[in-house]
Design an enzyme around this catalytic site. Structure first.
Site, PDB file in Angstrom:
ATOM      1  N   HIS A  34       1.307  -0.970   0.176  1.00 45.82           N
ATOM      2  CA  HIS A  34      -0.158  -0.067  -0.148  1.00 45.82           C
ATOM      3  C   HIS A  34       0.726   1.156  -0.071  1.00 45.82           C
ATOM      4  O   HIS A  34       0.652   2.217  -0.422  1.00 45.82           O
ATOM      5  CB  HIS A  34      -0.917   0.282   0.841  1.00 45.82           C
ATOM      6  CG  HIS A  34      -1.803  -1.166   0.977  1.00 45.82           C
ATOM      7  ND1 HIS A  34      -3.547  -0.440   0.869  1.00 45.82           N
ATOM      8  CD2 HIS A  34      -2.231  -1.998   0.867  1.00 45.82           C
ATOM      9  CE1 HIS A  34      -4.607  -1.305   0.754  1.00 45.82           C
ATOM     10  NE2 HIS A  34      -3.686  -2.689   0.681  1.00 45.82           N
ATOM     11  N   ASP A  35       2.593   1.069   0.853  1.00 46.15           N
ATOM     12  CA  ASP A  35       2.914   2.354   0.730  1.00 46.15           C
ATOM     13  C   ASP A  35       3.903   2.205  -0.887  1.00 46.15           C
ATOM     14  O   ASP A  35       4.329   3.411  -1.172  1.00 46.15           O
ATOM     15  CB  ASP A  35       4.418   2.116   1.421  1.00 46.15           C
ATOM     16  CG  ASP A  35       5.010   3.280   1.086  1.00 46.15           C
ATOM     17  OD1 ASP A  35       4.393   4.514   1.597  1.00 46.15           O
ATOM     18  OD2 ASP A  35       6.056   3.350   1.847  1.00 46.15           O
ATOM     19  N   GLY A  38       4.427   3.982  -4.985  1.00 55.57           N
ATOM     20  CA  GLY A  38       5.283   5.866  -4.291  1.00 55.57           C
ATOM     21  C   GLY A  38       5.662   5.400  -3.167  1.00 55.57           C
ATOM     22  O   GLY A  38       5.027   5.595  -2.367  1.00 55.57           O
ATOM     23  N   ASP A  40       7.433   5.681  -0.150  1.00 60.30           N
ATOM     24  CA  ASP A  40       8.330   7.025   0.560  1.00 60.30           C
ATOM     25  C   ASP A  40       7.595   6.516   1.615  1.00 60.30           C
ATOM     26  O   ASP A  40       7.941   8.028   2.021  1.00 60.30           O
ATOM     27  CB  ASP A  40       7.996   8.255  -0.513  1.00 60.30           C
ATOM     28  CG  ASP A  40       6.123   8.817  -0.112  1.00 60.30           C
ATOM     29  OD1 ASP A  40       5.950   8.136  -0.078  1.00 60.30           O
ATOM     30  OD2 ASP A  40       5.963   9.594  -0.829  1.00 60.30           O
ATOM     31  N   SER A  42       5.030   6.980   2.711  1.00 54.91           N
ATOM     32  CA  SER A  42       3.621   7.702   3.034  1.00 54.91           C
ATOM     33  C   SER A  42       2.309   7.616   3.728  1.00 54.91           C
ATOM     34  O   SER A  42       1.868   8.132   4.826  1.00 54.91           O
ATOM     35  CB  SER A  42       3.489   9.089   1.737  1.00 54.91           C
ATOM     36  OG  SER A  42       3.425   8.009   0.669  1.00 54.91           O
ATOM     37  N   PRO A 124      -5.101  -0.514  -6.523  1.00 52.78           N
ATOM     38  CA  PRO A 124      -6.072  -1.581  -7.113  1.00 52.78           C
ATOM     39  C   PRO A 124      -6.921  -2.219  -6.104  1.00 52.78           C
ATOM     40  O   PRO A 124      -7.031  -2.721  -4.665  1.00 52.78           O
ATOM     41  CB  PRO A 124      -5.074  -2.811  -7.757  1.00 52.78           C
ATOM     42  CG  PRO A 124      -3.835  -2.432  -7.973  1.00 52.78           C
ATOM     43  CD  PRO A 124      -3.197  -1.403  -6.683  1.00 52.78           C
ATOM     44  N   ASP A 165      -5.860 -17.815   1.671  1.00 52.61           N
ATOM     45  CA  ASP A 165      -5.469 -19.138   1.130  1.00 52.61           C
ATOM     46  C   ASP A 165      -5.908 -20.526   1.814  1.00 52.61           C
ATOM     47  O   ASP A 165      -5.488 -20.926   3.028  1.00 52.61           O
ATOM     48  CB  ASP A 165      -3.951 -18.890   1.430  1.00 52.61           C
ATOM     49  CG  ASP A 165      -2.851 -20.791   0.271  1.00 52.61           C
ATOM     50  OD1 ASP A 165      -3.756 -21.414   0.499  1.00 52.61           O
ATOM     51  OD2 ASP A 165      -1.772 -19.893   1.069  1.00 52.61           O
ATOM     52  N   SER A 168      -2.237 -23.347   2.624  1.00 50.01           N
ATOM     53  CA  SER A 168      -1.487 -23.000   3.656  1.00 50.01           C
ATOM     54  C   SER A 168      -1.577 -22.073   4.396  1.00 50.01           C
ATOM     55  O   SER A 168      -0.653 -21.053   3.151  1.00 50.01           O
ATOM     56  CB  SER A 168      -0.281 -23.835   3.295  1.00 50.01           C
ATOM     57  OG  SER A 168      -0.427 -22.558   1.994  1.00 50.01           O
ATOM     58  N   ASP A 173       4.180 -20.005  -0.275  1.00 46.99           N
ATOM     59  CA  ASP A 173       3.890 -20.469  -1.438  1.00 46.99           C
ATOM     60  C   ASP A 173       3.050 -19.886  -2.317  1.00 46.99           C
ATOM     61  O   ASP A 173       2.339 -19.214  -2.451  1.00 46.99           O
ATOM     62  CB  ASP A 173       4.269 -22.022  -0.845  1.00 46.99           C
ATOM     63  CG  ASP A 173       2.249 -22.594  -0.601  1.00 46.99           C
ATOM     64  OD1 ASP A 173       1.472 -21.291  -0.382  1.00 46.99           O
ATOM     65  OD2 ASP A 173       2.532 -23.423   0.978  1.00 46.99           O
TER      66      ASP A 173
END
Length: 250
Positions: A34-35, A38, A40, A42, A124, A165, A168, A173
């Site tokens: 999520h950082d 960009g 940096d 933020s 996204p 998942d 596992s 994996d």
């Protein structure tokens, strides 16, 4: 401060948190993702209009790990290691501790001085079509393989976590891709990757038992994708700084 010492401090910090709560690993990986539209640092800044306040960032985990590592580094050599670098290193170490791959993390990033909730619109979304997701990655210089390799948990309430998942959930994996192939994805947005012609081919390659023989080594390619992603819009000395505290600018 030497790079080895800085990395060892971050590693030991991540290990201590991982030992008490192994689920912090996907949290740190998601935080880095999520950082890094960009890269940096933020997303670490607190504030009513900062990135943490945006809907896609609600429930982000691992902030305390980064703060802990930063405090330890500042005690040894203040003003040298950026929060953005700490986050990139911590994400790598969290994957490694979960039986996943490790990779060399390029360092030298500077921390951004601005954090806006509106920036999260570039991330996204689980509501995006595959075409929109591919376009968002393409806008950042990433391709379809990068999209499949850097998938992360969606928006959600951090107090209500669900394993994405079923094969596992506590291990890094290729089981996620096998779930897509078999129609067992937890999220509809993930399952759509099987119905898109281009992403379907990538999923099949990573889910196949023969992927290693065919040259599709997920562990190796994941590391390459992470290095590529962590190089997006990196700040330099001119437009960045090394924060003393990761949650606020100097």
């Amino acid at each position: 401060m030497g790079v080895y010492l800085a990395e060892s401090i971050v590693r030991s910090t991540v290990e201590s948190h991982f030992d008490s709560d192994p689920t912090i690993s996907p949290g740190l990986l998601r935080l880095h993702f999520h950082d890094c539209f960009g890269c940096d640092g933020s997303v670490l800044i607190k504030g009513k209009s900062a990135e943490q306040a945006a809907l896609p960032n609600l429930g982000l985990r691992g902030l305390e790990v980064i703060d802990d590592a930063k405090a330890r580094l500042e005690a040894v050599c203040p003003g040298v290691v950026s929060c953005a670098d700490i986050l990139a290193l911590a994400a790598r170490d969290s994957v490694d501790l979960s039986d996943g791959p490790s990779w060399r993390v390029p360092t030298g990033r500077k921390d951004g001085r601005l954090s806006l909730a509106t920036e999260a619109s570039n991330l996204p979304s689980p509501l995006d079509s595959v075409a929109v997701q591919k376009q968002k990655f393409q806008d950042k210089g990433l391709d379809t393989h990068d999209l499949l390799k850097t998938l992360c948990p969606p928006n959600g309430d951090g107090s209500k976590r669900v394993a994405l998942d079923i094969g596992s959930p506590s291990k890094f994996d290729e089981s996620f891709f096998k779930n897509l192939r078999d129609g067992n994805a937890i999220l509809e947005s993930d399952q759509r990757l099987w119905s898109d012609a281009e992403t379907n081919e990538v999923v099949k390659k990573y889910a196949s038992r023969l992927r290693g023989l065919l040259g599709f080594r997920f562990d190796y390619e994941f590391g390459k994708a992470m290095i590529k992603m962590s190089s997006i819009d990196v700040k330099t000395d001119v437009d960045g700084e090394v924060r003393k505290v990761c949650s606020k600018v100097n």
